[in-house]
Write an enzyme that holds these catalytic residues in place. Structure first.
Site, PDB file in Angstrom:
ATOM      1  N   PHE A 208      15.553  -3.962  -2.326  1.00 33.76           N
ATOM      2  CA  PHE A 208      16.547  -4.071  -1.243  1.00 33.76           C
ATOM      3  C   PHE A 208      16.190  -5.186  -0.241  1.00 33.76           C
ATOM      4  CE2 PHE A 208      17.390  -1.889   3.046  1.00 33.76           C
ATOM      5  CZ  PHE A 208      18.592  -2.555   3.245  1.00 33.76           C
ATOM      6  N   ILE A 209      15.101  -5.020   0.515  1.00 32.52           N
ATOM      7  CA  ILE A 209      14.781  -6.024   1.543  1.00 32.52           C
ATOM      8  C   ILE A 209      14.359  -7.334   0.873  1.00 32.52           C
ATOM      9  CG2 ILE A 209      13.384  -6.564   3.584  1.00 32.52           C
ATOM     10  CD1 ILE A 209      13.078  -3.584   4.114  1.00 32.52           C
TER      11      ILE A 209
ATOM     12  N   ASP B 101       7.971  -9.041  -9.388  1.00 36.73           N
ATOM     13  CA  ASP B 101       8.482  -7.668  -9.272  1.00 36.73           C
ATOM     14  C   ASP B 101       8.336  -6.992 -10.629  1.00 36.73           C
ATOM     15  OD1 ASP B 101      10.885  -6.290  -7.192  1.00 36.73           O
ATOM     16  OD2 ASP B 101      10.436  -5.384  -9.138  1.00 36.73           O
TER      17      ASP B 101
ATOM     18  N   ALA C 267       6.413  -5.451  -2.341  1.00 37.25           N
ATOM     19  CA  ALA C 267       6.383  -4.546  -3.500  1.00 37.25           C
ATOM     20  C   ALA C 267       5.796  -3.215  -3.058  1.00 37.25           C
ATOM     21  CB  ALA C 267       5.529  -5.144  -4.613  1.00 37.25           C
TER      22      ALA C 267
ATOM     23  N   THR D  56       5.628  -0.280   7.646  1.00 40.59           N
ATOM     24  CA  THR D  56       6.780   0.513   8.092  1.00 40.59           C
ATOM     25  C   THR D  56       6.494   1.155   9.457  1.00 40.59           C
ATOM     26  OG1 THR D  56       7.976   2.577   7.644  1.00 40.59           O
ATOM     27  CG2 THR D  56       5.838   2.389   6.635  1.00 40.59           C
ATOM     28  N   ASP D  57       7.564   1.574  10.134  1.00 42.48           N
ATOM     29  CA  ASP D  57       7.373   2.311  11.395  1.00 42.48           C
ATOM     30  C   ASP D  57       6.870   3.731  11.132  1.00 42.48           C
ATOM     31  OD1 ASP D  57       9.721   3.396  10.326  1.00 42.48           O
ATOM     32  OD2 ASP D  57      10.859   3.315  12.195  1.00 42.48           O
ATOM     33  N   GLU D  58       6.963   4.176   9.870  1.00 43.52           N
ATOM     34  CA  GLU D  58       6.584   5.559   9.558  1.00 43.52           C
ATOM     35  C   GLU D  58       5.078   5.795   9.699  1.00 43.52           C
ATOM     36  OE1 GLU D  58       8.486   7.568   6.371  1.00 43.52           O
ATOM     37  OE2 GLU D  58      10.193   6.202   6.351  1.00 43.52           O
TER      38      GLU D  58
ATOM     39  N   TYR E 287       3.953   8.899   1.289  1.00 40.23           N
ATOM     40  CA  TYR E 287       4.446   7.514   1.386  1.00 40.23           C
ATOM     41  C   TYR E 287       3.859   6.826   2.610  1.00 40.23           C
ATOM     42  CZ  TYR E 287       7.506   3.720   2.943  1.00 40.23           C
ATOM     43  OH  TYR E 287       7.975   2.512   3.427  1.00 40.23           O
ATOM     44  N   SER E 288       4.057   7.432   3.799  1.00 40.92           N
ATOM     45  CA  SER E 288       3.609   6.744   5.016  1.00 40.92           C
ATOM     46  C   SER E 288       2.084   6.650   5.078  1.00 40.92           C
ATOM     47  CB  SER E 288       4.191   7.403   6.262  1.00 40.92           C
ATOM     48  OG  SER E 288       3.922   8.775   6.286  1.00 40.92           O
TER      49      SER E 288
ATOM     50  N   LYS F  47       1.091   3.679   3.036  1.00 38.26           N
ATOM     51  CA  LYS F  47       1.369   2.431   3.768  1.00 38.26           C
ATOM     52  C   LYS F  47       0.315   2.233   4.865  1.00 38.26           C
ATOM     53  CE  LYS F  47       4.585   0.143   3.219  1.00 38.26           C
ATOM     54  NZ  LYS F  47       4.820  -0.982   2.271  1.00 38.26           N
TER      55      LYS F  47
ATOM     56  N   TYR G 158      19.396  16.836   5.431  1.00 43.59           N
ATOM     57  CA  TYR G 158      18.226  17.704   5.633  1.00 43.59           C
ATOM     58  C   TYR G 158      18.323  18.481   6.940  1.00 43.59           C
ATOM     59  CZ  TYR G 158      15.449  15.759   1.827  1.00 43.59           C
ATOM     60  OH  TYR G 158      14.965  15.408   0.596  1.00 43.59           O
TER      61      TYR G 158
ATOM     62  N   GLY H  24       7.170  18.441   6.085  1.00 44.24           N
ATOM     63  CA  GLY H  24       6.518  17.413   6.915  1.00 44.24           C
ATOM     64  C   GLY H  24       7.484  16.369   7.456  1.00 44.24           C
TER      65      GLY H  24
HETATM   66  N1  LIG Z   1      13.983   0.055   3.451  1.00 38.96           N
HETATM   67  C1  LIG Z   1      13.483   0.367   4.620  1.00 38.96           C
HETATM   68  O1  LIG Z   1      14.176   0.986   5.453  1.00 38.96           O
HETATM   69  C2  LIG Z   1      12.078  -0.019   4.996  1.00 38.96           C
HETATM   70  C3  LIG Z   1      11.657   0.181   6.307  1.00 38.96           C
HETATM   71  C4  LIG Z   1      10.364  -0.198   6.672  1.00 38.96           C
HETATM   72  C5  LIG Z   1       9.521  -0.772   5.724  1.00 38.96           C
HETATM   73  N2  LIG Z   1       9.948  -0.940   4.440  1.00 38.96           N
HETATM   74  C6  LIG Z   1       9.011  -1.580   3.491  1.00 38.96           C
HETATM   75  O2  LIG Z   1       9.625  -2.763   3.033  1.00 38.96           O
HETATM   76  C7  LIG Z   1       9.236  -3.031   1.666  1.00 38.96           C
HETATM   77  C8  LIG Z   1      10.471  -3.197   0.811  1.00 38.96           C
HETATM   78  O3  LIG Z   1      11.238  -1.971   0.881  1.00 38.96           O
HETATM   79  P1  LIG Z   1      12.634  -1.835   0.133  1.00 38.96           P
HETATM   80  O4  LIG Z   1      13.433  -0.872   0.911  1.00 38.96           O
HETATM   81  O5  LIG Z   1      13.184  -3.164  -0.202  1.00 38.96           O
HETATM   82  O6  LIG Z   1      12.155  -1.115  -1.204  1.00 38.96           O
HETATM   83  P2  LIG Z   1      12.809  -1.055  -2.658  1.00 38.96           P
HETATM   84  O7  LIG Z   1      12.353   0.217  -3.249  1.00 38.96           O
HETATM   85  O8  LIG Z   1      14.257  -1.344  -2.609  1.00 38.96           O
HETATM   86  O9  LIG Z   1      12.106  -2.280  -3.409  1.00 38.96           O
HETATM   87  C9  LIG Z   1      10.766  -2.255  -3.796  1.00 38.96           C
HETATM   88  C10 LIG Z   1      10.580  -3.271  -4.915  1.00 38.96           C
HETATM   89  O10 LIG Z   1       9.196  -3.299  -5.256  1.00 38.96           O
HETATM   90  C11 LIG Z   1       9.072  -3.354  -6.679  1.00 38.96           C
HETATM   91  N3  LIG Z   1       7.790  -2.757  -7.068  1.00 38.96           N
HETATM   92  C12 LIG Z   1       7.407  -1.452  -6.911  1.00 38.96           C
HETATM   93  N4  LIG Z   1       6.156  -1.297  -7.379  1.00 38.96           N
HETATM   94  C13 LIG Z   1       5.741  -2.513  -7.822  1.00 38.96           C
HETATM   95  C14 LIG Z   1       4.539  -2.978  -8.421  1.00 38.96           C
HETATM   96  N5  LIG Z   1       3.498  -2.172  -8.650  1.00 38.96           N
HETATM   97  N6  LIG Z   1       4.462  -4.293  -8.771  1.00 38.96           N
HETATM   98  C15 LIG Z   1       5.513  -5.129  -8.556  1.00 38.96           C
HETATM   99  N7  LIG Z   1       6.675  -4.731  -8.010  1.00 38.96           N
HETATM  100  C16 LIG Z   1       6.785  -3.450  -7.636  1.00 38.96           C
HETATM  101  C17 LIG Z   1      10.265  -2.525  -7.180  1.00 38.96           C
HETATM  102  O11 LIG Z   1      10.567  -2.863  -8.533  1.00 38.96           O
HETATM  103  C18 LIG Z   1      11.345  -2.923  -6.191  1.00 38.96           C
HETATM  104  O12 LIG Z   1      12.063  -4.049  -6.643  1.00 38.96           O
HETATM  105  C19 LIG Z   1       8.345  -1.868   1.274  1.00 38.96           C
HETATM  106  O13 LIG Z   1       7.007  -2.258   1.435  1.00 38.96           O
HETATM  107  C20 LIG Z   1       8.694  -0.754   2.256  1.00 38.96           C
HETATM  108  O14 LIG Z   1       7.603   0.110   2.455  1.00 38.96           O
HETATM  109  C21 LIG Z   1      11.204  -0.582   4.058  1.00 38.96           C
END
Ligand SMILES: NC(=O)c1ccc[n+]([C@@H]2O[C@H](COP(=O)([O-])OP(=O)(O)OC[C@H]3O[C@@H](n4cnc5c(N)ncnc54)[C@H](O)[C@@H]3O)[C@@H](O)[C@H]2O)c1
Length: 343
Positions: free
Chosen positions: A12-13, A32, A81, A129-131, A154-155, A158, A211, A285
Site C-alpha cells: 500500500f504505502i 518485494d 517491507a 509505526t505510531d503503534e 505486530y507493534s 516494529k 470491534y 490487547g
Molecule cells: N498502513 C498503515 O496505516 C501504516 C501505518 C504506520 C506504519 N506502517 C508501516 O509502513 C510499512 C508499509 O505498510 P503498508 O500498509 O504499505 O503494508 P502492506 O502490507 O500493504 O505492504 C507490505 C509489503 O511488504 C512486502 N513484504 C512483506 N514481507 C516481506 C519480506 N520478508 N520481504 C520482502 N517484502 C516483504 C509485502 O509483499 C507487501 O508488498 C510497514 O512497515 C508498516 O509497518 C503502515
C-alpha cells in the site's frame, strides 16, 4: 540520476511512495517478496517506466540483496517491507518476527558490510509505526521521546526493529532514520484494513464488522501526505533521529463509518440491506487510542499534512469505485484467500 531502493514497494504505502519517487525522477528499485498484501495491480503502471526495476525477493535473502545493491549502487534504502496486519500477528506471530525483526536486522547487516567492505555508506530510512508507543491516554500525544510500550505482536516486532536500527546507528555509525506514521488510508490498500474493508463491504452489500463498541480512536493520514513526509525525512532528516508523521485528525471507528456511508450516498450508491454496523468481539490487547505529537517534523523539516479527511475519503472511495471491476473479476474464493476476508 539518484537511485533508491524501496522494500515492500508492491504494498500500500510502498506503491504510493514509488509513484511519488518516479514523478520526482528517481530511479527506483522495488524489492518485494510479493506476499499476500502485495498487489501486482498497484505497480502495473510502473512497469513501462525505464527508471523502475522490480525484484521478487525476501528481505531476509542477504546474498541476492547484496548483488542488487552492488549492481545499482543506490544512495539509500527505504524499508517498508513488513507484515502489517495486527489481527494476523495475534493469530500467528512468527512471520512478524521473521520479517519485521530479522528482515530489518538483515538490511542493517547488509549496510554494515557495504560500508566496511565496499566503502558504500547507504542511508536507511526505516518505516515504523505510531503503534510502538501503545495506548495513549486521553489529552496526551506521543512525541518521539515517549517510551515504547507496544501491545500486539505486530507493534512489538516494529518496536524491536526500531531499537536495533538505533543500536546499529550508534555502534557502527550507520546513516539511519526512523519514521513513525499514524494510520494511513488511500488508494492501493489491501481490503483487510479498516477503511478499504468498510468501502468494499458497503459496495458489496455486506455487514460492517466493528470491534468492541467502535470507540477506538486512531489518527488518520492520507497516504500521499505520508509519502511526501517520508521523502522529506530521507533527504533532510537528521541522521540517527526519529520523526513522527501525524495529521492531528483523530476519529473513532464509528465516526469513520459514518463518513464512508455519507460518501457512498454522495456517489449515489444504493445501500443493500446487509450494510449495517455489526459489533464483533473485541481484539485482545486492543489499544483504545493512538495520538502523535508531530511538532518535530513540522518545525525541523517544515512538513505538514495537506489532505483533509473529507477530501482523503473522497479520493479513496473514488479509487475503490473506479477499480471495483478488478475486485469483481476475482472469484469469491480468491477474495477470501487474497484479502483475508472471513467467509
Ligand atoms: N498502513 C498503515 O496505516 C501504516 C501505518 C504506520 C506504519 N506502517 C508501516 O509502513 C510499512 C508499509 O505498510 P503498508 O500498509 O504499505 O503494508 P502492506 O502490507 O500493504 O505492504 C507490505 C509489503 O511488504 C512486502 N513484504 C512483506 N514481507 C516481506 C519480506 N520478508 N520481504 C520482502 N517484502 C516483504 C509485502 O509483499 C507487501 O508488498 C510497514 O512497515 C508498516 O509497518 C503502515
Amino acid at each position: 540520476m539518484k537511485k533508491i531502493v524501496v522494500t515492500g514497494g508492491s504494498g500500500f504505502i510502498g506503491s504510493n511512495l514509488i509513484n511519488l519517487l518516479l514523478k520526482k525522477k528517481y530511479f527506483v528499485i522495488n524489492i518485494d517478496k510479493s506476499g499476500y498484501s502485495a498487489n501486482p495491480y498497484n505497480v502495473k503502471s510502473f512497469k513501462k517506466n525505464k527508471r523502475y526495476r522490480f525484484f521478487k525477493l525476501n528481505i531476509n535473502n542477504k546474498s541476492k540483496f547484496l548483488k542488487i545493491i552492488l549492481k545499482y549502487k543506490p544512495v539509500g534504502i527505504l524499508n517498508l517491507a513488513a507484515e502489517t496486519h495486527v489481527d494476523r500477528s495475534i493469530d500467528s506471530s512468527k512471520i512478524f518476527i521473521s520479517t519485521n525483526i530479522f528482515g530489518t536486522y538483515n538490511i542493517l547487516e547488509l549496510i554494515r558490510v557495504l560500508k566496511r567492505n565496499y566503502k558504500l555508506n547507504l542511508k536507511l530510512l526505516h518505516v515504523s509505526t505510531d503503534e510502538v508507543y501503545g495506548d495513549i491516554d486521553k489529552n496526551l500525544s506521543a512525541s518521539e521521546k515517549f517510551n515504547y510500550n507496544p501491545s500486539s505482536p505486530y507493534s512489538a516486532s516494529k518496536a524491536a526493529a526500531d531499537q536495533i536500527v538505533k543500536a546499529y546507528a550508534k555502534t557502527y555509525g550507520l546513516k539511519t532514520l526512523i519514521a513513525n506514521p499514524c494510520n494511513n488510508y488511500g488508494p492501493n490498500q489491501f481490503p483487510e484494513k479498516f477503511i478499504p474493508k468498510m468501502i468494499f463491504n458497503i459496495i458489496n452489500n455486506k455487514n460492517l464488522p466493528v470491534y468492541g463498541k467502535g470507540k477506538n480512536v486512531r489518527e488518520w493520514i492520507f497516504v500521499n501526505d505520508t509519502c511526501e513526509a517520508l521523502l522529506k525525512i530521507f533527504l533532510k532528516g537528521k541522521i540517527g533521529e526519529s520523526y513522527n508523521i501525524g495529521s492531528g485528525i483523530k476519529f473513532n471507528n464509528l465516526s469513520i463509518i459514518k463518513k464512508l456511508l455519507l460518501e457512498a450516498k454522495k456517489n449515489k450508491i444504493k445501500l443493500g440491506k446487509n450494510v449495517k454496523v455489526k459489533f464483533v468481539h473485541d481484539r485482545p490487547g486492543h489499544d483504545v487510542r493512538y495520538s502523535l505529537n508531530s511538532s518535530k517534523i513540522s518545525k525541523k523539516l517544515n512538513w505538514k499534512h495537506k489532505t483533509s479527511i473529507s477530501n482523503g475519503i473522497k479520493q479513496t472511495f473514488d479509487w475503490y469505485l473506479k477499480n471495483i471491476n478488478y475486485f469483481k473479476k476475482i472469484s469469491r474464493k480468491d477474495i477470501i484467500k487474497r484479502f483475508g476476508l472471513k467467509k
